[in-house]
Scaffold this motif. Structure first.
Motif, PDB file in Angstrom:
ATOM      1  N   PRO A  72      46.808  40.157  49.287  1.00 28.46           N
ATOM      2  CA  PRO A  72      46.208  38.915  48.795  1.00 28.46           C
ATOM      3  C   PRO A  72      46.109  38.847  47.275  1.00 28.46           C
ATOM      4  CG  PRO A  72      44.554  40.320  49.847  1.00 28.46           C
ATOM      5  CD  PRO A  72      45.886  40.896  50.171  1.00 28.46           C
ATOM      6  N   ALA A  73      45.938  39.992  46.603  1.00 27.82           N
ATOM      7  CA  ALA A  73      45.827  39.982  45.141  1.00 27.82           C
ATOM      8  C   ALA A  73      47.112  39.461  44.500  1.00 27.82           C
ATOM      9  CB  ALA A  73      45.502  41.378  44.634  1.00 27.82           C
ATOM     10  N   ALA A  74      48.260  39.843  45.061  1.00 34.21           N
ATOM     11  CA  ALA A  74      49.542  39.377  44.529  1.00 34.21           C
ATOM     12  C   ALA A  74      49.683  37.869  44.707  1.00 34.21           C
ATOM     13  CB  ALA A  74      50.690  40.102  45.230  1.00 34.21           C
ATOM     14  N   ILE A  75      49.100  37.340  45.767  1.00 34.65           N
ATOM     15  CA  ILE A  75      49.127  35.898  46.015  1.00 34.65           C
ATOM     16  C   ILE A  75      48.180  35.179  45.061  1.00 34.65           C
ATOM     17  CG2 ILE A  75      48.545  34.105  47.690  1.00 34.65           C
ATOM     18  CD1 ILE A  75      49.448  36.067  49.894  1.00 34.65           C
ATOM     19  N   HIS A  76      46.964  35.705  44.942  1.00 33.09           N
ATOM     20  CA  HIS A  76      45.928  35.018  44.168  1.00 33.09           C
ATOM     21  C   HIS A  76      46.297  34.863  42.702  1.00 33.09           C
ATOM     22  CE1 HIS A  76      42.564  36.157  47.267  1.00 33.09           C
ATOM     23  NE2 HIS A  76      43.527  35.403  47.774  1.00 33.09           N
ATOM     24  N   LYS A  77      46.991  35.834  42.136  1.00 32.92           N
ATOM     25  CA  LYS A  77      47.284  35.754  40.707  1.00 32.92           C
ATOM     26  C   LYS A  77      48.336  34.697  40.391  1.00 32.92           C
ATOM     27  CE  LYS A  77      50.772  39.468  40.410  1.00 32.92           C
ATOM     28  NZ  LYS A  77      51.042  40.805  39.833  1.00 32.92           N
ATOM     29  N   ARG A  78      48.999  34.172  41.411  1.00 36.63           N
ATOM     30  CA  ARG A  78      50.036  33.169  41.194  1.00 36.63           C
ATOM     31  C   ARG A  78      49.582  31.755  41.570  1.00 36.63           C
ATOM     32  NH1 ARG A  78      55.260  35.596  44.180  1.00 36.63           N
ATOM     33  NH2 ARG A  78      56.208  33.692  43.295  1.00 36.63           N
ATOM     34  N   LEU A  79      48.350  31.601  42.010  1.00 38.61           N
ATOM     35  CA  LEU A  79      47.900  30.283  42.439  1.00 38.61           C
ATOM     36  C   LEU A  79      46.594  29.889  41.762  1.00 38.61           C
ATOM     37  CD1 LEU A  79      45.389  30.668  44.644  1.00 38.61           C
ATOM     38  CD2 LEU A  79      47.252  31.257  46.174  1.00 38.61           C
ATOM     39  N   GLY A  80      46.301  28.596  41.849  1.00 37.95           N
ATOM     40  CA  GLY A  80      45.028  28.054  41.411  1.00 37.95           C
ATOM     41  C   GLY A  80      44.331  27.453  42.617  1.00 37.95           C
ATOM     42  N   TYR A  81      43.049  27.763  42.775  1.00 42.07           N
ATOM     43  CA  TYR A  81      42.322  27.351  43.976  1.00 42.07           C
ATOM     44  C   TYR A  81      41.063  26.592  43.596  1.00 42.07           C
ATOM     45  CZ  TYR A  81      39.307  27.955  48.124  1.00 42.07           C
ATOM     46  OH  TYR A  81      38.463  27.749  49.188  1.00 42.07           O
ATOM     47  N   LEU A  82      40.882  25.441  44.228  1.00 37.91           N
ATOM     48  CA  LEU A  82      39.642  24.690  44.101  1.00 37.91           C
ATOM     49  C   LEU A  82      39.015  24.576  45.482  1.00 37.91           C
ATOM     50  CD1 LEU A  82      37.745  22.922  42.279  1.00 37.91           C
ATOM     51  CD2 LEU A  82      38.968  20.970  43.250  1.00 37.91           C
ATOM     52  N   PRO A  83      37.877  25.250  45.727  1.00 34.82           N
ATOM     53  CA  PRO A  83      37.219  25.132  47.028  1.00 34.82           C
ATOM     54  C   PRO A  83      36.616  23.743  47.223  1.00 34.82           C
ATOM     55  CG  PRO A  83      36.286  26.947  45.704  1.00 34.82           C
ATOM     56  CD  PRO A  83      37.170  26.135  44.821  1.00 34.82           C
ATOM     57  N   GLY A  84      36.390  23.390  48.470  1.00 30.86           N
ATOM     58  CA  GLY A  84      35.730  22.122  48.757  1.00 30.86           C
ATOM     59  C   GLY A  84      34.295  22.115  48.269  1.00 30.86           C
ATOM     60  N   GLU A  85      33.638  23.258  48.341  1.00 28.36           N
ATOM     61  CA  GLU A  85      32.278  23.414  47.825  1.00 28.36           C
ATOM     62  C   GLU A  85      32.238  24.703  47.026  1.00 28.36           C
ATOM     63  OE1 GLU A  85      29.399  23.301  50.926  1.00 28.36           O
ATOM     64  OE2 GLU A  85      30.069  21.376  51.724  1.00 28.36           O
ATOM     65  N   PHE A  86      31.644  24.651  45.851  1.00 24.76           N
ATOM     66  CA  PHE A  86      31.567  25.869  45.052  1.00 24.76           C
ATOM     67  C   PHE A  86      30.301  25.843  44.197  1.00 24.76           C
ATOM     68  CE2 PHE A  86      33.938  22.781  42.603  1.00 24.76           C
ATOM     69  CZ  PHE A  86      33.405  22.880  41.326  1.00 24.76           C
ATOM     70  N   ALA A  87      29.826  27.006  43.855  1.00 22.88           N
ATOM     71  CA  ALA A  87      28.668  27.160  42.975  1.00 22.88           C
ATOM     72  C   ALA A  87      29.041  28.165  41.900  1.00 22.88           C
ATOM     73  CB  ALA A  87      27.451  27.636  43.760  1.00 22.88           C
ATOM     74  N   LEU A  88      28.773  27.820  40.641  1.00 24.03           N
ATOM     75  CA  LEU A  88      29.073  28.706  39.531  1.00 24.03           C
ATOM     76  C   LEU A  88      27.769  29.137  38.858  1.00 24.03           C
ATOM     77  CD1 LEU A  88      32.225  26.878  38.142  1.00 24.03           C
ATOM     78  CD2 LEU A  88      32.129  28.855  39.655  1.00 24.03           C
ATOM     79  N   TYR A  89      27.896  29.803  37.730  1.00 28.06           N
ATOM     80  CA  TYR A  89      26.729  30.379  37.073  1.00 28.06           C
ATOM     81  C   TYR A  89      25.960  29.296  36.326  1.00 28.06           C
ATOM     82  CZ  TYR A  89      29.461  34.502  38.164  1.00 28.06           C
ATOM     83  OH  TYR A  89      30.179  35.458  38.824  1.00 28.06           O
ATOM     84  N   ASP A  90      24.741  29.004  36.786  1.00 26.01           N
ATOM     85  CA  ASP A  90      23.966  27.883  36.263  1.00 26.01           C
ATOM     86  C   ASP A  90      23.680  27.976  34.775  1.00 26.01           C
ATOM     87  OD1 ASP A  90      23.884  26.572  38.645  1.00 26.01           O
ATOM     88  OD2 ASP A  90      21.837  27.123  39.171  1.00 26.01           O
ATOM     89  N   ARG A  91      23.492  29.186  34.263  1.00 23.45           N
ATOM     90  CA  ARG A  91      23.075  29.341  32.871  1.00 23.45           C
ATOM     91  C   ARG A  91      24.235  29.328  31.882  1.00 23.45           C
ATOM     92  NH1 ARG A  91      18.152  33.839  33.036  1.00 23.45           N
ATOM     93  NH2 ARG A  91      16.814  32.702  34.514  1.00 23.45           N
ATOM     94  N   LEU A  92      25.448  29.485  32.398  1.00 24.15           N
ATOM     95  CA  LEU A  92      26.608  29.434  31.515  1.00 24.15           C
ATOM     96  C   LEU A  92      26.985  27.983  31.241  1.00 24.15           C
ATOM     97  CD1 LEU A  92      29.005  32.203  32.893  1.00 24.15           C
ATOM     98  CD2 LEU A  92      27.349  32.379  31.039  1.00 24.15           C
ATOM     99  N   THR A  93      27.525  27.749  30.057  1.00 25.43           N
ATOM    100  CA  THR A  93      28.066  26.419  29.772  1.00 25.43           C
ATOM    101  C   THR A  93      29.413  26.267  30.476  1.00 25.43           C
ATOM    102  OG1 THR A  93      29.287  27.124  27.806  1.00 25.43           O
ATOM    103  CG2 THR A  93      26.977  26.453  27.498  1.00 25.43           C
ATOM    104  N   GLY A  94      29.888  25.036  30.509  1.00 24.58           N
ATOM    105  CA  GLY A  94      31.198  24.811  31.101  1.00 24.58           C
ATOM    106  C   GLY A  94      32.276  25.595  30.368  1.00 24.58           C
ATOM    107  N   GLY A  95      32.198  25.619  29.041  1.00 27.53           N
ATOM    108  CA  GLY A  95      33.181  26.360  28.248  1.00 27.53           C
ATOM    109  C   GLY A  95      33.127  27.855  28.510  1.00 27.53           C
ATOM    110  N   GLN A  96      31.917  28.412  28.619  1.00 27.72           N
ATOM    111  CA  GLN A  96      31.771  29.841  28.912  1.00 27.72           C
ATOM    112  C   GLN A  96      32.309  30.171  30.297  1.00 27.72           C
ATOM    113  OE1 GLN A  96      27.544  30.034  28.255  1.00 27.72           O
ATOM    114  NE2 GLN A  96      27.775  30.938  26.205  1.00 27.72           N
ATOM    115  N   THR A  97      32.077  29.274  31.244  1.00 34.67           N
ATOM    116  CA  THR A  97      32.583  29.477  32.608  1.00 34.67           C
ATOM    117  C   THR A  97      34.108  29.532  32.606  1.00 34.67           C
ATOM    118  OG1 THR A  97      30.675  28.337  33.569  1.00 34.67           O
ATOM    119  CG2 THR A  97      32.654  28.509  34.940  1.00 34.67           C
ATOM    120  N   LEU A  98      34.728  28.602  31.899  1.00 30.95           N
ATOM    121  CA  LEU A  98      36.193  28.569  31.844  1.00 30.95           C
ATOM    122  C   LEU A  98      36.748  29.783  31.109  1.00 30.95           C
ATOM    123  CD1 LEU A  98      36.614  24.760  31.098  1.00 30.95           C
ATOM    124  CD2 LEU A  98      37.066  25.931  33.267  1.00 30.95           C
ATOM    125  N   GLU A  99      36.060  30.212  30.066  1.00 27.58           N
ATOM    126  CA  GLU A  99      36.487  31.400  29.329  1.00 27.58           C
ATOM    127  C   GLU A  99      36.403  32.635  30.227  1.00 27.58           C
ATOM    128  OE1 GLU A  99      37.789  33.500  25.880  1.00 27.58           O
ATOM    129  OE2 GLU A  99      37.628  31.337  26.248  1.00 27.58           O
TER     130      GLU A  99
END
Length: 300
Positions: A72-99
């Motif tokens: 699966p690691a070989a697959i994951h590094k070649r794709l981009g995934y957007l889940p239907g529902e996701f939660a990220l780190y609340d205290r990080l800014t959008g820019g920090q999350t993307l970085e």
């Protein structure tokens, strides 16, 4: 063309709860493939199995011709995934999350990421918990696209986006495909699939009920036809045509519905002579409902 996604009798059972059953898919490189179904139909289960986030009960799934559970690691590094529902780190800014996500991949093209942020009109300085639903979705989309993946697995990608941002999203998809990418897009919003996809698979209660090109699927739906005559409409001429139903006569107008090809109705109209002919092309939503209605009738 080569297969980017391929499944063979892919099945996931949750005991007494339905998952997916014998799903056979073949997504080719360079196409935008729509995966349609109402909530609970099995779309997310299929995607999670492709990613090896869950294991199939039986059958196999291949991504880039790699079995999903083998590497699966070989697959994951070649794709981009957007889940239907996701939660990220609340205290990080959008820019920090993307970085952060960019660094997990060993770095990304920062100029391209900045371009995505600008095109999605995203304020990267705000904390994730301060974002609206639509802005959280923008962060997820940029995270999925910023490394220019070969394959994009997008689960309900336009959820929460306003119409202008949706247009931007579909433009970006076309650009990625033009650059050699492939898109697997799960949705229950039929109009977005109709405007963006090359082929569509319809899944109902965990089983595929149709896989075809978008324009071919449209032929499954009922056309609404209105014929106007100088005198009394010759309803009998149309009643015997296969696929015609719901005939109704009002004054000099004959209204009917046609399932499948409209050509026999056009030929009959030419023979009897009409003063006006109106036909409304079915939307993919009507196709979807017609398909489900027919399947339900067969089960009863």
């Amino acid at each position: 063309m080569s297969s980017v996604i391929r499944t063979e009798k892919l099945t996931k059972s949750y005991g007494s709860h339905r998952g997916i059953v014998d799903v056979d898919l073949d997504v080719q490189k360079g196409e935008v493939f729509g995966f349609l179904g109402p909530n609970g139909a099995g779309k997310t289960t299929t995607i999670r199995t492709l990613l090896d986030l869950i294991r199939p009960t039986s059958g196999k799934a291949y991504v880039f011709e790699i079995e999903s559970s083998a590497d699966p690691a070989a697959i994951h590094k070649r794709l981009g995934y957007l889940p239907g529902e996701f939660a990220l780190y609340d205290r990080l800014t959008g820019g920090q999350t993307l970085e952060y996500f960019g660094n997990l991949r060993g770095g990304v093209d920062r100029a391209y990421r900045a371009q995505l942020i600008e095109r999605f009109d995203l304020d990267p300085s705000r904390r994730f918990r301060e974002y609206s639903k639509g802005n959280k979705q923008k962060v997820g989309l940029v995270a999925a696209l910023q490394h220019k993946p070969e394959l994009m697995l997008l689960d309900e990608p336009t959820s929460g986006l306003d119409p202008l941002v949706q247009q931007t999203f579909f433009s970006l998809l076309r650009e990625r495909v033009a650059d050699g990418g492939t898109v697997f897009l799960s949705s229950h919003i039929l109009s977005e699939v109709e405007r963006s996809c090359d082929r569509v698979a319809i899944i109902r209660e965990g089983r595929l009920v149709q896989v075809d090109r978008v324009d071919a699927l449209r032929d499954l739906a009922h056309h609404q036809v209105e014929l106007r005559f100088a005198g009394e409409p010759p309803a009998a001429e149309f009643a015997s045509i296969a696929g015609v139903s719901d005939l109704a006569v009002e004054d000099h107008t004959l209204r009917l519905r046609v399932l499948g090809s409209i050509a026999p109705v056009v030929e009959a109209a030419a023979r009897v002579g009409v003063t006006d002919f109106l036909s409304r092309e079915p939307s993919l939503e009507e196709t979807f409902l017609a398909q489900y209605g027919r399947e339900s009738a067969e089960v009863k």
